[in-house]
Design an enzyme around this catalytic site. Structure first.
Site, short mmCIF file in Angstrom:
data_model
loop_
_atom_site.label_atom_id
_atom_site.label_comp_id
_atom_site.label_asym_id
_atom_site.label_seq_id
_atom_site.Cartn_x
_atom_site.Cartn_y
_atom_site.Cartn_z
N GLY A 117 30.53 -36.69 43.63
CA GLY A 117 31.66 -37.33 44.30
C GLY A 117 31.40 -38.82 44.46
N SER A 118 30.22 -39.16 44.98
CA SER A 118 29.91 -40.57 45.24
C SER A 118 29.85 -41.37 43.95
CB SER A 118 28.56 -40.71 45.96
OG SER A 118 28.50 -39.85 47.06
N ASP A 142 23.07 -28.51 43.89
CA ASP A 142 23.91 -27.80 42.91
C ASP A 142 23.48 -28.11 41.47
OD1 ASP A 142 25.33 -27.17 45.20
OD2 ASP A 142 26.84 -28.73 44.88
N GLY A 185 26.14 -23.86 45.40
CA GLY A 185 26.21 -24.39 44.04
C GLY A 185 27.58 -24.82 43.59
N ALA A 201 15.88 -10.83 39.99
CA ALA A 201 17.09 -10.15 40.47
C ALA A 201 17.52 -9.12 39.43
CB ALA A 201 18.20 -11.18 40.69
N TYR A 227 16.78 -0.34 44.93
CA TYR A 227 16.88 -1.51 45.81
C TYR A 227 16.68 -2.75 44.96
CZ TYR A 227 11.86 -2.20 45.35
OH TYR A 227 10.62 -2.44 44.83
N GLN A 269 19.25 -23.50 52.16
CA GLN A 269 19.01 -24.01 50.81
C GLN A 269 18.93 -25.54 50.78
OE1 GLN A 269 21.63 -21.34 47.98
NE2 GLN A 269 22.32 -21.17 50.08
O1 F6P Z 1 27.22 -29.70 47.22
C1 F6P Z 1 26.23 -29.20 48.04
C2 F6P Z 1 26.72 -28.05 48.87
O2 F6P Z 1 25.66 -27.57 49.66
C3 F6P Z 1 27.36 -26.92 48.08
O3 F6P Z 1 26.42 -26.12 47.43
C4 F6P Z 1 28.17 -26.24 49.16
O4 F6P Z 1 29.27 -25.54 48.61
C5 F6P Z 1 28.65 -27.41 49.96
O5 F6P Z 1 27.76 -28.47 49.73
C6 F6P Z 1 28.78 -27.16 51.42
O6 F6P Z 1 29.36 -28.29 51.97
P1 F6P Z 1 29.53 -28.55 53.53
O7 F6P Z 1 28.27 -29.22 53.98
O8 F6P Z 1 30.70 -29.48 53.57
O9 F6P Z 1 29.76 -27.23 54.18
#
Ligand code: F6P
Length: 360
Positions: A117-118, A142, A185, A201, A227, A269
């Site tokens: 975005g930036s 991501d 992601g 997985a 499992y 994450q």
């Molecule tokens: O782009 C990074 C991220 O952590 C995405 O994986 C996730 O969908 C989103 O940002 C969550 O954004 P927010 O902090 O606005 O909830």
């Protein structure tokens, strides 16, 4: 003496403080002065701009491993300022405000640590940065930025997801049940794919690859254990179903008589201590960014190519990839790099008997 600004924008991730630390170390070493802009572009929307002088004590080495950003990212307010400017047709005034703040700071260069975005907004509204050298460093869990072999934060996020699943597997085994784990992601499945392969997985469902719930169920019924983990990327959809992706899959499994629970690691994450891979990447990108400033480059981003860090024009970033636009904000890309059909990791996952959708 050169005067360099630094700011962190967009969603945070682990590794931002390491980049800040390495940039300040390198700049100090070159005899340059550093200022940190607080809260990303929010810090430029106030008079005078919200900045702090930086030295090697601002983000000391022992704290450089911590997640988050010591300079803050300023997301909520940035988006409010920005969205209201978009809605009210006041983008020109908004951009001018940022430009005036940067000019008043008399910066020679600005290091912007950000994501898709930036970068896309910086390129589309590049007049904001005229008169200084703009060098961007790609960060995002991501890993949805093209033209670089890694983004800051991805390795740590993968590691956090792996640690989370490792623990879940212990309770999964006790109860003969499956966990449907939803990864972050956005529209990019790289985080889910990498973590899914790392933990072994039994299924990895990502937005880039078509899948069918029936084939997923068939696969789970066909394995020799009762499992495990089904990794689901947050960007997937199921026609006729609504809710969070992991919940949707979980309900279908339950209906098929497969014992399971949905699990959401969420912001964990983004929050782990920065792993060595991200710290080394941060150091490489910081050095490449400082070299770029020394060479008077502008409108560039740093990129990892193999073992080496290079710079590439922001225009190339903007024009590349299969672009997902944000419907609400013109010029904002939410993602423009994805798991490609020939990604070798897909073959590896297949060889591990992981269900990764209905690939040809
Ligand atoms: O782009 C990074 C991220 O952590 C995405 O994986 C996730 O969908 C989103 O940002 C969550 O954004 P927010 O902090 O606005 O909830």
């Amino acid at each position: 003496m050169k005067k360099i600004g630094i700011m962190t924008t967009g969603g945070d991730c682990s590794g931002l403080n390491t980049v800040i630390n390495r940039i300040v170390l390198g700049a100090t070493n070159r005899g340059w002065r550093m200022v940190g802009i607080i809260d990303g572009t929010d810090g430029l929307c106030v008079r005078p701009a919200n900045v702090i002088e930086m030295n090697t004590d601002t983000v000391p080495i022992e704290r450089a491993r911590l997640a988050g950003s010591f300079l803050h990212n300023g997301n909520a307010c940035t988006m409010m300022n920005f969205e209201s400017a978009v809605k009210n047709g006041r983008m020109k005034q908004f951009n001018k405000m940022l430009h005036d703040s940067l000019t008043a700071l008399k910066l020679d260069a600005l290091v912007l640590i950000g994501g898709n975005g930036s970068f896309s907004l910086s390129w589309k509204n590049r007049d904001i940065y005229s008169g200084l050298s703009l060098v961007c460093i790609p960060k995002t869990i991501d890993f949805d930025i093209p033209l670089t072999d890694r983004t800051i934060g991805f390795d740590t996020a993968t590691n956090e997801l792996v640690k989370y699943c490792d623990q879940l597997l212990l309770t999964a085994r006790s109860h003969h049940r499956w966990f449907v784990v939803q990864s972050m992601g956005r529209e990019c499945g790289r985080l889910a794919l990498n973590a899914g392969v790392a933990i072994g997985a039994d299924a990895i469902i990502i937005p880039e690859i078509k899948f069918s719930v029936d084939n997923l169920i068939k696969h789970i019924r066909g394995v020799d254990h009762d499992y495990g983990i089904i990794m689901v990327s947050e960007g997937i959809t199921i026609r006729g179903s609504s809710g969070r992706p992991a919940d949707m899959i979980s309900r279908k499994l339950t209906a098929a008589g497969i014992m399971n629970r949905a699990a959401f690691p969420d912001y964990i994450q983004r929050a782990g201590d920065t792993v060595a891979g991200d710290r080394i990447l941060a150091a490489k990108m910081a050095t490449a960014a400082l070299d770029a400033i020394e060479n008077r480059e502008t409108y560039v981003m740093t990129a990892l190519r193999g073992n080496e860090c290079v710079t590439i024009p922001l225009s190339e970033f903007y024009e590349s990839g299969d672009i997902a636009r944000d419907p609400n904000i013109p010029d904002l890309y939410t993602s423009n790099a994805y798991v490609e059909p020939d990604d070798p990791l897909l073959g590896v996952a297949g060889a591990m008997n992981i269900y990764i959708g209905d690939r040809k």
